[in-house]
Design a protein around this motif. Structure first.
Motif, PDB file in Angstrom:
ATOM      1  N   LYS A 223       0.817  -1.216   0.000  1.00 66.41           N
ATOM      2  CA  LYS A 223       0.000   0.000   0.000  1.00 66.41           C
ATOM      3  C   LYS A 223       0.852   1.268   0.000  1.00 66.41           C
ATOM      4  O   LYS A 223       2.064   1.219   0.228  1.00 66.41           O
TER       5      LYS A 223
ATOM      6  N   GLY B  49     -10.539   2.872  -6.264  1.00 67.00           N
ATOM      7  CA  GLY B  49     -10.823   2.454  -4.891  1.00 67.00           C
ATOM      8  C   GLY B  49     -10.384   1.008  -4.661  1.00 67.00           C
ATOM      9  O   GLY B  49      -9.774   0.684  -3.636  1.00 67.00           O
ATOM     10  N   LYS B  50     -10.686   0.162  -5.629  1.00 69.97           N
ATOM     11  CA  LYS B  50     -10.306  -1.253  -5.510  1.00 69.97           C
ATOM     12  C   LYS B  50      -8.792  -1.418  -5.545  1.00 69.97           C
ATOM     13  O   LYS B  50      -8.234  -2.270  -4.846  1.00 69.97           O
ATOM     14  N   ARG B  51      -8.149  -0.633  -6.387  1.00 71.63           N
ATOM     15  CA  ARG B  51      -6.680  -0.723  -6.480  1.00 71.63           C
ATOM     16  C   ARG B  51      -6.049  -0.420  -5.127  1.00 71.63           C
ATOM     17  O   ARG B  51      -5.108  -1.086  -4.700  1.00 71.63           O
ATOM     18  N   VAL B  52      -6.571   0.590  -4.471  1.00 70.69           N
ATOM     19  CA  VAL B  52      -6.020   0.980  -3.166  1.00 70.69           C
ATOM     20  C   VAL B  52      -6.309  -0.101  -2.130  1.00 70.69           C
ATOM     21  O   VAL B  52      -5.451  -0.501  -1.349  1.00 70.69           O
ATOM     22  N   GLN B  53      -7.547  -0.622  -2.187  1.00 74.32           N
ATOM     23  CA  GLN B  53      -7.984  -1.631  -1.209  1.00 74.32           C
ATOM     24  C   GLN B  53      -7.164  -2.914  -1.325  1.00 74.32           C
ATOM     25  O   GLN B  53      -6.798  -3.525  -0.324  1.00 74.32           O
ATOM     26  N   LYS B  54      -6.875  -3.306  -2.556  1.00 75.19           N
ATOM     27  CA  LYS B  54      -6.154  -4.565  -2.784  1.00 75.19           C
ATOM     28  C   LYS B  54      -4.679  -4.450  -2.414  1.00 75.19           C
ATOM     29  O   LYS B  54      -4.004  -5.459  -2.223  1.00 75.19           O
ATOM     30  N   SER B  56      -2.582  -3.724   0.301  1.00 74.21           N
ATOM     31  CA  SER B  56      -2.781  -3.508   1.734  1.00 74.21           C
ATOM     32  C   SER B  56      -1.547  -3.816   2.575  1.00 74.21           C
ATOM     33  O   SER B  56      -1.510  -3.572   3.766  1.00 74.21           O
TER      34      SER B  56
END
Lengths: 230, 230
Positions: A223, B49-54, B56
Motif C-alpha cells: 500500500k 478504490g479497488k486498487r487501493v484496497q487490494k 494492503s
C-alpha cells in the motif's frame, strides 16, 4: 559572438572528454601501480578545476522532472530544501491535488514565511468528475504561480504536476511558456509531472526523465506508505 | 500460498489495465459528452478504490535512485523531508563527499535530533588521490550505516552515493546486500548513485533510473548554482 560561444562549447566538450578518458579512479583498474594512479588522479583534478572555471555563468534554470518513475515531485521537494537552506524564498503551486500530501506539508511548515505553498487543484479527474471546473481551477492556480514567477524575491518556483494539467488540456502550453519568460533572470523554475510536452522539453535548461526500472513493489500489493508516497 | 499470491497479482494487473483503458480524463477526448465523461470518471473512481484496497501490505522498501540524470540525491532528500514530516527518524550516510553540500545541511539542521547526518568520505577520487584510504573510509561509513539499519527507531536510512562506492570497488556488493537484510521489517532504505549494480537492482523494491533528456545547461557554461547543485 556566436563563434565565441561555439569556441567555449568546444573547450567545455574537450574538457568533459578528457575527464572521461582519465576515468573515475578507485579500483576500476585494480592492477595499476599506486604512483601511476596518483598521477592520473592529479591530472583529473587539473581538468576538473578547468571545467569548473570555464563554467562561470549564472542563470535561472527551467528544470523539468518527467517520466513514469517515482521521484519527480520528491526531487522538486529536495530542491526546495536546498534553496531554503540558503535562506532563499520558495513557492510551490500544486496543480493536481494528491501529488503532495501531509508529510512534506507538515515538515515544510517549519520554514515559516520563506516557503509559500498553494494546493489549488481539487483532486484527480476521477475525483472531481468535472473537467470544466478542473480547467477553471488550473487557470486560477496559474494566476497564482505567475505572481511568484514575477517576484524576484522568490528564487525557486515549483509548478507541481503542471505537465499533467497541460497534457489534459487544462492549460495551454503557450500560456505556460510565455509565463516562464516573465520571470527575473535568476529565478529557477521546476515543472513536474509525466508526459512533459516536447516543446517544453526543448525550451528547458535541464530535463530529467525518471523511468521505472524495476517495481515488484507494485505487484506485491504494497500500500501507499508514510514517507514513501506522502 | 504461491497461487494465492499469483491470483492477487492477476487481480492487481487487471485493475491497473482497467484504469488505463478508462484513461486519464480531462480534454484528452474533447468531444465526449459531459454526462458520458462523468460516468467514465465514476467508473475510474471505483477501479481506483479497488486498487487501493487490494494493495494492503506494509513493508520496508529498498529503493534505488540511479542513472546519469540530475535528481537522485535530491529525490532522497525529498523522501527525508516526507519522513521527518511524520515525526519519524531519518539517518543519512554520505559515502562520497561533494554530493551533499551546505544548502540542505543547513536546512535539515532545523529538524534537530530527528535527523542524523554523517558525511564520511573525504572527497572524489581525484581529490584524495589515495584509493586505499578511500576504501577504509567507505568501510567505516558502512559500519555507521549498519548501526542505523539495525535500529528500528530509524524509519528511513539514506545511503548516498553508495552505488559509486560499490562500482569503484570500495565495498563489496554482498556486504551491502547482507546489511540490508539485517534491518527491521518496516525500515525503508534509499541507495543513490549512478551505475547501480544489476544485482542490487534485482533485489530492490523500487528502482528509478534518472536520465538526462536535455541539458543545454551543460554546454552553456553555467556554473554550479546555489539551490541547484548544493
Amino acid at each position: 559572438m556566436i563563434s565565441n560561444q561555439n569556441n567555449k562549447e568546444n573547450i567545455l566538450k574537450d574538457l568533459d572528454k578528457k575527464s572521461i578518458e582519465i576515468g573515475m579512479g578507485g579500483f576500476l583498474e585494480p592492477d595499476i601501480k599506486e604512483d601511476l594512479y596518483k598521477n592520473k588522479m592529479k591530472k583529473r583534478k587539473e581538468v576538473q578545476g578547468k571545467r569548473v572555471q570555464k563554467r562561470s555563468l549564472e542563470k535561472g534554470l527551467v528544470i523539468v522532472f518527467t517520466g513514469h518513475g517515482k521521484g519527480k515531485t520528491t526531487a522538486a521537494l529536495g530542491m526546495a530544501i536546498r534553496t531554503l537552506g540558503h535562506n532563499e524564498r520558495v513557492a510551490i503551486v500544486q496543480f493536481i491535488k494528491g501529488g503532495w500530501e501531509p508529510g512534506e506539508a507538515k515538515a515544510l511548515r517549519i520554514f515559516g514565511d520563506l516557503l509559500k505553498w498553494h494546493a489549488l487543484g481539487e483532486g484527480f479527474t476521477w475525483e472531481t468528475q468535472d473537467r470544466s471546473r478542473d480547467k477553471e481551477l488550473v487557470s486560477k492556480a496559474w494566476e497564482t504561480a505567475l505572481i511568484y514567477l514575477k517576484n524576484k524575491e522568490y528564487k525557486l518556483v515549483i509548478l507541481d504536476e503542471i505537465n499533467i494539467a497541460i497534457k489534459l488540456g487544462y492549460i495551454s502550453l503557450n500560456r505556460v511558456l510565455d509565463g516562464l519568460k516573465e520571470r527575473p533572470l535568476l529565478t529557477h523554475v521546476v515543472l513536474t509531472g509525466r508526459n512533459a510536452h516536447q516543446e517544453l522539453i526543448s525550451n528547458a535548461d535541464l530535463v530529467t526523465e525518471m523511468s521505472l526500472l524495476h517495481h515488484p513493489f507494485k505487484e506485491q500489493g504494497i500500500k501507499a506508505q508514510k514517507g514513501i508516497e506522502f
